[in-house]
Scaffold this active site. Structure first.
Site, PDB file in Angstrom:
ATOM      1  N   LYS A   1     -39.931 -38.899  41.416  1.00  0.00           N
ATOM      2  CA  LYS A   1     -39.534 -39.183  40.042  1.00  0.00           C
ATOM      3  C   LYS A   1     -39.983 -40.597  39.688  1.00  0.00           C
ATOM      4  CE  LYS A   1     -35.306 -40.517  37.549  1.00  0.00           C
ATOM      5  NZ  LYS A   1     -33.823 -40.565  37.603  1.00  0.00           N
TER       6      LYS A   1
ATOM      7  N   TRP B   1     -34.659 -33.498  34.420  1.00  0.00           N
ATOM      8  CA  TRP B   1     -33.426 -33.278  33.667  1.00  0.00           C
ATOM      9  C   TRP B   1     -32.652 -34.575  33.420  1.00  0.00           C
ATOM     10  CZ3 TRP B   1     -35.169 -29.911  37.398  1.00  0.00           C
ATOM     11  CH2 TRP B   1     -35.450 -28.597  36.984  1.00  0.00           C
ATOM     12  N   HIS B   2     -33.339 -35.694  33.474  1.00  0.00           N
ATOM     13  CA  HIS B   2     -32.688 -36.991  33.272  1.00  0.00           C
ATOM     14  C   HIS B   2     -33.094 -37.613  31.941  1.00  0.00           C
ATOM     15  CE1 HIS B   2     -32.314 -37.414  37.962  1.00  0.00           C
ATOM     16  NE2 HIS B   2     -31.554 -36.451  37.457  1.00  0.00           N
ATOM     17  N   TYR B   3     -33.331 -36.774  30.935  1.00  0.00           N
ATOM     18  CA  TYR B   3     -33.766 -37.311  29.647  1.00  0.00           C
ATOM     19  C   TYR B   3     -32.638 -38.118  28.997  1.00  0.00           C
ATOM     20  CZ  TYR B   3     -31.847 -32.705  28.257  1.00  0.00           C
ATOM     21  OH  TYR B   3     -31.067 -31.590  28.100  1.00  0.00           O
TER      22      TYR B   3
END
Length: 548
Positions: free
Chosen positions: A399, A499-501
């Site tokens: 990431k 999924w860390h927006y």
């Protein structure tokens, strides 16, 4: 394979990748007398605090406020406790890929052509994520202006209820040692802290594989002072002006129950009363716009009355890009989600998962693609050997922190159930692409390490692994002739979400330092939409702490 089949497989792979985050849950599901279906709500009610969104921030926030005030949570999804085993580690894929209208994860595709999900369940994303729990970096706490002692107390409050030490078995141990061999040093052992090097983290799954989500934090709530309505959809916040020219004030909310019947919840006349948006990055930003707070030209085009022309609402949206490799293994592997992380000096977080349970219907397609790749090598591999009840192998992903690349959100309808148009502009900033390449180089070094060698088919090169991922329908982005040859192109073409927006309601632009919406009285936003960058390796610990 047809487009639908490709998309489903993509979701499975994403889920697998998503499985790079978490671990916990109680033997028996909590019973909350204050949680009801919204169809039971009265036509009109009054509360000191109304929280829109019973998610990762909303649940700890409501539990805390109920200590001294009357609190209402309006959650658009259902309860995770009706079928507790659904959120167990072994059911990770089934839950994330559930296509039903009442699924916990609502799928959408960003304008970048990347598959994604948003939560619609009490407990939010903590109900279906991969569970990894790790604190934010000190720099995040300082820039947010948070009190360090209060932050630590809040983390501990969360950890007493829902956090466990992550297990590290064979696959995870090999990844850990491979990270150290690849130079992701030092080894920091088990810690919640965000420290350069390789560390074992915590998880919200207990040792039996049961999940403990943010919804479990409602056990702290005063049952006499809190009410939670499920399947309660809020189309707008009621904003009023007492006199012409005065600042608008949040007065209450309208919400619809599962039958489409409308109810109204008003704030009490107490000067401290507030409406708090904790509907997540997309939901909170969307609801401000639906309520008339946002770019005037965009609202007017949809017939929304403009209360405040606020052009910064929806701007600066960002999503941390994820890229990785799938590695078939000659040895059996444990079912594992994220247990450890390598925090590199370049700005990457490297995580892994293994033994992924995939639906049998996907095995045939996966094996077909693997055969295609392996036929181009001299590998003598029995495909069926790692496509048994679950995949014999795993995923290692990286990431990019930050990121620097920013996008935006815009409405395309006035229906609160519709996900707005979202563009994250992955790798628009050259710095993000540079980090991705360095992260992939480190990840490849882990796969090639001596420590990891027993989980590698030596006849399958890392180039073969790159070719394999490049051939999978991980997103809707085009592939190029050099996708698997150039790491820059590989990053761009095979990017997925972590999924860390975050962003859309930034501090100083949409909300003030105390997260109050600028220009409005009685309205606050408390969730990841206020973040300039994603905190820590995985943000759920920070979001729960912030709610507390």
């Amino acid at each position: 394979m047809d487009h639908l089949g490709s998309r489903r497989f993509l979701k499975v792979f994403l889920v697998a990748v998503f499985a790079l985050h978490h671990f916990c849950h109680a033997d028996t599901a909590p019973y909350y007398s204050f949680v009801e279906e919204s169809t039971s709500a009265p036509p009109v009610s009054y509360y000191d605090y109304i929280i829109v969104g019973g998610g990762t921030a909303g649940c700890p926030l409501a539990a805390t406020l109920s200590e001294s005030a009357k609190v209402l949570i309006l959650e658009r999804g259902g309860s995770p406790y009706l079928n507790p085993s659904k959120t167990d580690k072994e059911n990770f894929f089934r839950t994330l890929l559930d296509p039903s209208p009442n699924s916990y994860a609502q799928a959408f595709v960003s304008e970048d052509g990347v598959y994604n999900h948003r939560a619609r369940v009490l407990g939010g994303g903590s109900v279906f994520n991969a569970g990894f729990y790790s604190h934010a970096e000190n720099d995040f706490i300082k820039k947010a202006g948070l009190d360090e002692a209060l932050v630590n107390d809040s983390y501990q409050w969360v950890e007493k209820k829902v956090v466990f030490k992550a297990p590290v078995l064979q696959w995870q141990s090999a990844v850990r040692d491979g990270l150290l061999e690849a130079g992701v040093l030092p080894f920091n052992g088990f810690t919640y802290d965000h420290i350069l090097g390789t560390k074992i983290g915590a998880t919200i799954f207990d040792m039996d594989g049961h999940r403990h989500s943010a919804a479990d934090l409602l056990e702290y709530a005063d049952p006499k002072k809190i009410k939670v309505y499920l399947h309660a959809t809020v189309p707008k916040i009621m904003l009023t002006k007492e006199i012409i020219g005065s600042r608008p004030r949040a007065e209450g909310v309208i919400f619809e129950d599962a039958l489409g019947v409308r109810h109204t919840a008003f704030l009490t006349k107490d000067s401290e009363s507030e409406i708090i948006l904790s509907a997540g990055t997309i939901g909170s930003t969307q609801l401000l716009m639906l309520s008339g707070i946002g770019p005037a030209h965009q609202l007017e085009a949809l017939g929304i009355e403009v209360v405040i022309d606020q052009p910064m609402v929806g701007q600066g949206m960002a999503d941390n890009p994820l890229n990785g490799l799938f590695i078939p293994s000659p040895l059996p592997v444990e079912l594992s989600l994220v247990s450890l992380v390598g925090i590199t000096q370049f700005g990457n977080y490297i995580e892994a998962g293994s033994g992924l349970n995939l639906a049998p219907s996907w095995f045939q397609w996966i094996s077909k693609n693997l055969v295609t790749i392996l036929n181009q090598t001299e590998a003598k591999v029995n495909i069926g050997s790692f496509l048994d009840a679950r995949l014999k192998g795993g995923i290692i992903i990286e990431k990019v922190n930050g990121p620097f690349s920013k996008g935006h959100l815009e409405l395309w309808s006035t229906n609160p159930n519709d996900t707005p148009k979202v563009r994250f502009n992955y790798f628009q900033a050259p710095e993000d692409l540079r980090k991705c390449v360095q992260g992939m180089e480190t990840l490849i070094n882990v796969v090639n390490s001596k420590a990891f060698s027993k989980f590698r088919y030596q006849t399958i090169s890392t180039q073969d692994l790159l070719n394999l991922v490049a051939a999978l329908p991980l997103n809707l982005r085009p592939r190029h002739l050099n996708t698997a040859i150039s790491l820059e192109q590989y990053c761009i073409d095979t990017v997925m979400t972590m999924w860390h927006y975050h962003g859309g309601c930034h501090v100083g632009k949409v909300v003030d330092q105390d997260l109050r919406v600028l220009g409005v009285n009685g309205l606050r936003v408390i969730d990841s939409s206020t973040f300039n960058f994603s905190p820590g390796t995985n943000p759920q610990a920070t979001v729960m702490m912030l709610g507390r």
